[in-house]
Enzyme design. Structure first.
Site, PDB file in Angstrom:
ATOM      1  N   GLY A  48      29.383  22.168  18.511  1.00  0.00           N
ATOM      2  CA  GLY A  48      29.875  22.883  19.677  1.00  0.00           C
ATOM      3  C   GLY A  48      29.207  24.243  19.725  1.00  0.00           C
ATOM      4  N   GLN A  53      27.687  32.817  22.069  1.00  0.00           N
ATOM      5  CA  GLN A  53      26.946  32.571  20.820  1.00  0.00           C
ATOM      6  C   GLN A  53      25.435  32.548  21.009  1.00  0.00           C
ATOM      7  OE1 GLN A  53      29.474  28.984  19.614  1.00  0.00           O
ATOM      8  NE2 GLN A  53      28.977  29.939  17.668  1.00  0.00           N
ATOM      9  N   CYS A  94      31.279  27.801  11.789  1.00  0.00           N
ATOM     10  CA  CYS A  94      30.837  28.363  13.069  1.00  0.00           C
ATOM     11  C   CYS A  94      29.391  28.819  12.931  1.00  0.00           C
ATOM     12  CB  CYS A  94      31.730  29.551  13.435  1.00  0.00           C
ATOM     13  SG  CYS A  94      31.256  30.355  14.976  1.00  0.00           S
ATOM     14  N   LEU A  95      28.553  28.457  13.901  1.00  0.00           N
ATOM     15  CA  LEU A  95      27.135  28.826  13.813  1.00  0.00           C
ATOM     16  C   LEU A  95      26.940  30.341  13.816  1.00  0.00           C
ATOM     17  CD1 LEU A  95      25.396  26.190  16.146  1.00  0.00           C
ATOM     18  CD2 LEU A  95      25.513  26.204  13.652  1.00  0.00           C
ATOM     19  N   HIS A 136      38.144  25.732  19.497  1.00  0.00           N
ATOM     20  CA  HIS A 136      37.292  26.731  18.834  1.00  0.00           C
ATOM     21  C   HIS A 136      36.336  27.371  19.852  1.00  0.00           C
ATOM     22  CE1 HIS A 136      34.732  28.043  15.252  1.00  0.00           C
ATOM     23  NE2 HIS A 136      33.914  28.227  16.272  1.00  0.00           N
ATOM     24  N   GLU A 137      35.717  26.541  20.701  1.00  0.00           N
ATOM     25  CA  GLU A 137      34.730  27.069  21.655  1.00  0.00           C
ATOM     26  C   GLU A 137      35.393  27.873  22.777  1.00  0.00           C
ATOM     27  OE1 GLU A 137      31.841  27.067  20.601  1.00  0.00           O
ATOM     28  OE2 GLU A 137      32.075  25.495  19.099  1.00  0.00           O
ATOM     29  N   HIS A 140      35.965  31.287  21.723  1.00  0.00           N
ATOM     30  CA  HIS A 140      34.767  32.131  21.840  1.00  0.00           C
ATOM     31  C   HIS A 140      34.690  32.781  23.223  1.00  0.00           C
ATOM     32  CE1 HIS A 140      32.466  31.787  18.179  1.00  0.00           C
ATOM     33  NE2 HIS A 140      32.466  30.473  18.187  1.00  0.00           N
TER      34      HIS A 140
HETATM   35 ZN    ZN Z   1      32.123  29.183  16.629  1.00  0.00          ZN
END
Ligand code: ZN
Length: 176
Positions: A48, A53, A94-95, A136-137, A140
């Site tokens: 995701g 991000q 998380c990236l 989660h996204e 963000h």
């Molecule tokens: Zn993340």
């Protein structure tokens, strides 16, 4: 055409703490962004990815529970309209926070609503990994990062690595 995949924005870049802007018009810029985000997610082994991000403070997320580009879907202005009372624990990564993982408690299922790239509105109940990724996204897009939802043990464990990321960010800034 050879292009490099979009760079992933790391903590503590302030774009990760901003509330992202609604997408009101689906133009070429949005379509190109969606495509680049899918590419970046797959290339970085994510499942995701949210606009902030990649440094774009707009309400767009891409999701692929398998991490494969053929399973990737694009969601504009995603929102949670309902959620289950039962909450479950799951270890998230998380990236934007490389090498940091921790348990986050979230509702087991949610009802989400979003627009696709054709502007059609969808609504549906999702659970399991998909519900996890969406929550989660969407966090963000609201400037909420997952480490703030860690319990005390995971918070403590992440501290040194967060400090390293802060130092790397400061060093990058002084080179600009
Ligand atoms: Zn993340």
């Amino acid at each position: 055409m050879l292009t490099r995949p979009l760079a992933i924005v790391h903590y503590p870049d302030p774009v990760l703490r901003q509330r992202a802007e609604e997408i009101r018009e689906i133009d070429d810029e949005v379509r190109d962004l969606a495509e680049s985000m899918v590419e970046a997610m797959v290339c970085h082994d994510g499942i995701g990815l949210a606009g902030p991000q990649v440094g774009v403070s707009r309400r767009i997320i891409v999701v692929s529970p398998t991490g494969q580009s053929e399973d990737a879907t694009v969601h504009l202005n995603p929102r949670i309209v309902d959620s289950g009372k039962e909450e479950v624990e799951f270890e998230e990564g998380c990236l934007s926070f490389p090498e940091i993982r921790g348990i986050v408690i979230r509702p087991e299922w949610v009802t989400v609503e979003f627009e696709d790239l054709e502007g059609r509105t969808f609504s549906g109940e999702i659970d399991g990994l998909l519900a996890r990724v969406f929550q989660h996204e969407i966090d963000h897009l609201d400037g909420i990062v997952f480490v703030t939802k860690f319990g005390p043990v995971d918070k403590l464990r992440a501290r040194r690595r967060l400090k390293k990321l802060e130092e790397a960010y400061a060093a990058q800034g002084s080179r600009r």
